[in-house]
Design a protein around this motif. Structure first.
Motif, PDB file in Angstrom:
ATOM      1  N   ILE A 154       4.025  25.298 -48.297  1.00 37.74           N
ATOM      2  CA  ILE A 154       5.450  25.508 -48.676  1.00 37.74           C
ATOM      3  C   ILE A 154       6.090  26.210 -47.432  1.00 37.74           C
ATOM      4  O   ILE A 154       7.198  26.066 -46.821  1.00 37.74           O
ATOM      5  CB  ILE A 154       5.754  26.095 -49.849  1.00 37.74           C
ATOM      6  CG1 ILE A 154       5.387  25.046 -51.025  1.00 37.74           C
ATOM      7  CG2 ILE A 154       7.281  26.623 -49.958  1.00 37.74           C
ATOM      8  CD1 ILE A 154       5.498  25.696 -52.541  1.00 37.74           C
ATOM      9  N   SER A 155       5.249  27.370 -46.890  1.00 37.51           N
ATOM     10  CA  SER A 155       5.978  28.290 -46.091  1.00 37.51           C
ATOM     11  C   SER A 155       6.098  27.564 -44.559  1.00 37.51           C
ATOM     12  O   SER A 155       6.861  27.849 -44.064  1.00 37.51           O
ATOM     13  CB  SER A 155       4.670  29.549 -45.838  1.00 37.51           C
ATOM     14  OG  SER A 155       4.858  30.276 -46.867  1.00 37.51           O
ATOM     15  N   GLN A 156       5.101  26.635 -44.598  1.00 41.18           N
ATOM     16  CA  GLN A 156       4.814  25.888 -43.357  1.00 41.18           C
ATOM     17  C   GLN A 156       6.352  25.036 -43.178  1.00 41.18           C
ATOM     18  O   GLN A 156       6.836  24.905 -42.175  1.00 41.18           O
ATOM     19  CB  GLN A 156       3.816  25.014 -43.002  1.00 41.18           C
ATOM     20  CG  GLN A 156       2.506  25.882 -42.777  1.00 41.18           C
ATOM     21  CD  GLN A 156       1.325  24.663 -42.864  1.00 41.18           C
ATOM     22  OE1 GLN A 156       1.317  23.700 -42.739  1.00 41.18           O
ATOM     23  NE2 GLN A 156       0.326  25.542 -43.265  1.00 41.18           N
ATOM     24  N   PHE A 157       6.313  24.210 -44.396  1.00 38.01           N
ATOM     25  CA  PHE A 157       7.416  23.435 -44.486  1.00 38.01           C
ATOM     26  C   PHE A 157       8.928  24.341 -44.229  1.00 38.01           C
ATOM     27  O   PHE A 157       9.756  23.774 -43.594  1.00 38.01           O
ATOM     28  CB  PHE A 157       7.557  22.772 -45.908  1.00 38.01           C
ATOM     29  CG  PHE A 157       8.648  22.044 -46.178  1.00 38.01           C
ATOM     30  CD1 PHE A 157       8.810  20.764 -45.518  1.00 38.01           C
ATOM     31  CD2 PHE A 157       9.881  22.398 -46.914  1.00 38.01           C
ATOM     32  CE1 PHE A 157      10.011  19.993 -45.763  1.00 38.01           C
ATOM     33  CE2 PHE A 157      10.881  21.584 -47.553  1.00 38.01           C
ATOM     34  CZ  PHE A 157      11.102  20.220 -46.827  1.00 38.01           C
ATOM     35  N   LEU A 158       8.903  25.413 -44.681  1.00 41.98           N
ATOM     36  CA  LEU A 158      10.193  26.148 -44.705  1.00 41.98           C
ATOM     37  C   LEU A 158      10.560  26.646 -43.174  1.00 41.98           C
ATOM     38  O   LEU A 158      11.541  26.320 -42.786  1.00 41.98           O
ATOM     39  CB  LEU A 158       9.982  27.232 -45.376  1.00 41.98           C
ATOM     40  CG  LEU A 158      10.476  27.181 -47.202  1.00 41.98           C
ATOM     41  CD1 LEU A 158       9.719  28.292 -47.857  1.00 41.98           C
ATOM     42  CD2 LEU A 158      11.934  27.038 -47.335  1.00 41.98           C
ATOM     43  N   TYR A 159       9.458  27.134 -42.634  1.00 40.88           N
ATOM     44  CA  TYR A 159       9.587  27.545 -41.192  1.00 40.88           C
ATOM     45  C   TYR A 159       9.668  26.685 -40.289  1.00 40.88           C
ATOM     46  O   TYR A 159      10.323  26.833 -39.176  1.00 40.88           O
ATOM     47  CB  TYR A 159       8.693  28.796 -40.912  1.00 40.88           C
ATOM     48  CG  TYR A 159       9.135  29.964 -41.925  1.00 40.88           C
ATOM     49  CD1 TYR A 159      10.264  30.916 -41.598  1.00 40.88           C
ATOM     50  CD2 TYR A 159       8.253  30.473 -43.155  1.00 40.88           C
ATOM     51  CE1 TYR A 159      10.594  32.002 -42.815  1.00 40.88           C
ATOM     52  CE2 TYR A 159       8.355  31.177 -44.064  1.00 40.88           C
ATOM     53  CZ  TYR A 159       9.737  32.134 -43.738  1.00 40.88           C
ATOM     54  OH  TYR A 159       9.804  33.027 -44.758  1.00 40.88           O
ATOM     55  N   LEU A 160       9.030  25.620 -40.355  1.00 38.43           N
ATOM     56  CA  LEU A 160       8.768  24.528 -39.279  1.00 38.43           C
ATOM     57  C   LEU A 160      10.077  23.604 -39.575  1.00 38.43           C
ATOM     58  O   LEU A 160      10.538  22.814 -38.629  1.00 38.43           O
ATOM     59  CB  LEU A 160       7.659  23.671 -39.252  1.00 38.43           C
ATOM     60  CG  LEU A 160       6.617  24.806 -39.144  1.00 38.43           C
ATOM     61  CD1 LEU A 160       5.260  23.705 -39.147  1.00 38.43           C
ATOM     62  CD2 LEU A 160       6.335  25.192 -37.521  1.00 38.43           C
ATOM     63  N   LYS A 161      10.284  23.269 -40.801  1.00 38.99           N
ATOM     64  CA  LYS A 161      11.183  21.785 -41.079  1.00 38.99           C
ATOM     65  C   LYS A 161      12.654  22.570 -41.789  1.00 38.99           C
ATOM     66  O   LYS A 161      13.537  21.963 -41.276  1.00 38.99           O
ATOM     67  CB  LYS A 161      10.649  21.088 -42.107  1.00 38.99           C
ATOM     68  CG  LYS A 161       9.650  20.349 -41.280  1.00 38.99           C
ATOM     69  CD  LYS A 161      10.010  19.355 -40.179  1.00 38.99           C
ATOM     70  CE  LYS A 161       8.892  19.149 -39.192  1.00 38.99           C
ATOM     71  NZ  LYS A 161       9.328  18.547 -38.013  1.00 38.99           N
ATOM     72  N   VAL A 162      12.592  23.394 -42.423  1.00 34.77           N
ATOM     73  CA  VAL A 162      13.889  23.928 -43.095  1.00 34.77           C
ATOM     74  C   VAL A 162      14.710  24.929 -42.252  1.00 34.77           C
ATOM     75  O   VAL A 162      15.820  24.543 -41.510  1.00 34.77           O
ATOM     76  CB  VAL A 162      13.784  24.697 -44.467  1.00 34.77           C
ATOM     77  CG1 VAL A 162      15.027  25.358 -44.861  1.00 34.77           C
ATOM     78  CG2 VAL A 162      13.180  23.882 -45.512  1.00 34.77           C
ATOM     79  N   PHE A 163      13.934  25.871 -41.407  1.00 37.70           N
ATOM     80  CA  PHE A 163      14.495  26.681 -40.588  1.00 37.70           C
ATOM     81  C   PHE A 163      14.464  26.100 -39.203  1.00 37.70           C
ATOM     82  O   PHE A 163      14.849  26.871 -38.151  1.00 37.70           O
ATOM     83  CB  PHE A 163      14.137  28.133 -40.850  1.00 37.70           C
ATOM     84  CG  PHE A 163      14.350  28.836 -41.861  1.00 37.70           C
ATOM     85  CD1 PHE A 163      15.690  28.691 -42.501  1.00 37.70           C
ATOM     86  CD2 PHE A 163      13.260  29.402 -42.648  1.00 37.70           C
ATOM     87  CE1 PHE A 163      15.929  29.290 -43.644  1.00 37.70           C
ATOM     88  CE2 PHE A 163      13.655  30.012 -43.995  1.00 37.70           C
ATOM     89  CZ  PHE A 163      15.034  29.844 -44.540  1.00 37.70           C
TER      90      PHE A 163
END
Length: 244
Positions: free
Chosen positions: A50-59
């Protein structure tokens, strides 16, 4: 709060601090109860993914390792849509992993090789480094300069993985909580103190530690250089310990 998601998503590369906190909360809350089969197939910690998704894809802190592209001008409008975007990211991770081999630095194997060299050299570490035109003293000095070049948060993550905080309970998550290090998953991967499962040497070579080893020490990140790599990581660890 969820009603604000489409607008926040469209502007996610230029949000204020409060808006970033809002989209983080919305996305994290949507994914907390979501358990797609791809999670089990990847075999990684869900919070980390989830953290990877947030920082790579959301942000949008893009990485060469993640190639998922969401349609231009699209934005999830609900928790279900966020889950669909996350699943698409997981599928991309699975496709990437299927083309990778895990090449580990087996510490026991390396130490056996050092022991063998010790039977023939009074300075087995020096004899290994000499093959790369290096001396132990200059590697130590270079390691110290590298540590000094890091910001405070990355120095603490290095200490938590290789240095004076590495033996404390809770691992990097506890170090991050204690010292208020935000996005520590992303930072740790970028620094090179953690890697994804099934990572290959090229993945480590792109990290800050990997670039130090390649660019400053002249040691390519390949399985054939694993002994030298482990030795310089040991020296980096010792220099981090010395900064306690």
């Amino acid at each position: 709060m969820e009603g604000a998601l489409p607008d926040l998503w469209q502007r996610r590369t230029c949000l204020s601090h409060d808006e970033m906190a809002s989209i983080y909360t919305i996305v994290h809350r949507a994914l907390t109860a979501y358990h797609p089969s791809e999670l089990q197939a990847l075999g990684e910690d869900k919070e980390e993914l989830i953290s990877q998704f947030l920082y790579l894809k959301v942000f949008r802190l893009e990485s060469a390792q993640t190639t998922t592209r969401f349609p231009l001008h699209s934005a999830p409008s609900s928790s279900q849509a966020v889950c669909a975007y996350f699943r698409r990211y997981l599928i991309d991770c699975l496709r990437s992993a299927s083309h990778q081999r895990n090449v580990s630095l087996d510490e026991n194997e390396v130490m056996l090789e050092i022991d063998r060299k010790a039977a023939f050299h009074h300075d087995p570490i020096g004899s290994v480094l000499m093959q790369y035109g290096l001396h132990e003293a200059e590697v130590r000095e270079s390691a110290s300069h590298f540590i000094e070049s890091l910001d405070d948060a990355d120095r603490m993550l290095l200490a938590g993985s290789l240095g004076w905080l590495s033996n404390q309970k809770g691992g990097l998550s506890q170090v991050a909580a204690r010292y208020g290090i935000a996005s520590y998953h992303y930072r740790a991967r970028k620094l090179g103190v953690t890697l994804k499962k099934n990572s290959i040497p090229a993945d480590f070579a792109r990290t800050e530690i990997g670039q130090w080893i390649v660019d400053r020490l002249g040691i390519d990140i390949t399985p054939g250089n694993r002994i030298a790599i482990l030795l310089v990581l040991g020296i980096l660890s010792a220099q981090s310990q010395a900064r306690e």
